[in-house]
Design an enzyme around this catalytic site. Structure first.
Site, mmCIF file in Angstrom:
data_model
loop_
_atom_site.group_PDB
_atom_site.id
_atom_site.type_symbol
_atom_site.label_atom_id
_atom_site.label_comp_id
_atom_site.label_asym_id
_atom_site.label_seq_id
_atom_site.Cartn_x
_atom_site.Cartn_y
_atom_site.Cartn_z
ATOM 1 N N HIS A 135 0.634 5.272 1.103
ATOM 2 C CA HIS A 135 -0.085 6.286 1.870
ATOM 3 C C HIS A 135 -0.048 7.599 1.095
ATOM 4 O O HIS A 135 1.006 7.971 0.554
ATOM 5 C CB HIS A 135 0.615 6.554 3.208
ATOM 6 N N HIS A 187 0.837 -1.210 0.000
ATOM 7 C CA HIS A 187 0.000 0.000 0.000
ATOM 8 C C HIS A 187 0.860 1.243 0.000
ATOM 9 O O HIS A 187 1.958 1.259 0.562
ATOM 10 C CB HIS A 187 -0.963 0.008 1.189
#
Ligand code: AMP
Length: 141
Positions: free
Chosen positions: A104, A102
């Site tokens: 951010h 992922h």
């Protein structure tokens, strides 16, 4: 260091737990971070399983990069931010806590530091309101 499909983001992708969804295409999914370090903090993940940047396939990484740029531009507009921080952590020693790749994306403002990790969840209504702002900015692009 193998991928395990019981991680929380895999569950979000499978619809087993809820998320404040912002964007989805064939290869990527974007949603609000539940413990934001700044208003509008969101996450972009690939749909294809990968643990982090060390094992992700190139095509999947390229798709995540495209969606990250899309979301970075959208949060800048949505919050009239001065800048955007993009962060990505790999393995526990690298600060990674959830083991599905992922990125951010955090809107930033001159002189305003990131909030510390408190472990406290943001109120759902605030996450929902911020998600609406980002979705509106995406729709306008
Ligand atoms: P890291 O693995 O260190 O990059 O951090 C994982 C991030 O996932 C943190 O910023 C958490 O606030 C966020 N997070 C954990 N669980 C959820 C969830 N269910 N929905 C959205 N974000 C989450």
């Amino acid at each position: 260091m193998t991928y395990q499909d019981d991680n929380i983001f895999a569950k979000i992708l499978r619809g087993e737990i809820p998320s404040h969804k912002l964007y989805e295409d064939a290869d990527t999914f974007a949603f609000m971070d539940i413990m934001p370090r700044g208003d509008g903090h969101c996450l972009v993940i690939p749909k294809k399983p990968s643990r982090n940047i060390l094992d992700v396939e190139e095509d999947s990484l390229a798709a995540v990069a495209r969606t990250t740029q899309k979301l970075a531009r959208a949060v800048l507009r949505a919050f009239s931010a001065d800048g955007v921080t993009v962060q990505q952590f790999n393995e526990p020693a690298g600060g990674q806590v959830v083991f599905h790749l992922h990125f951010h994306i955090i809107p930033r403002f001159e002189g305003v530091p990131l909030r510390p990790h408190t472990g406290e969840m943001e109120k759902p209504e605030i996450l929902a309101a911020n998600a609406e702002k980002i979705k509106a900015a995406l729709a306008a692009s």
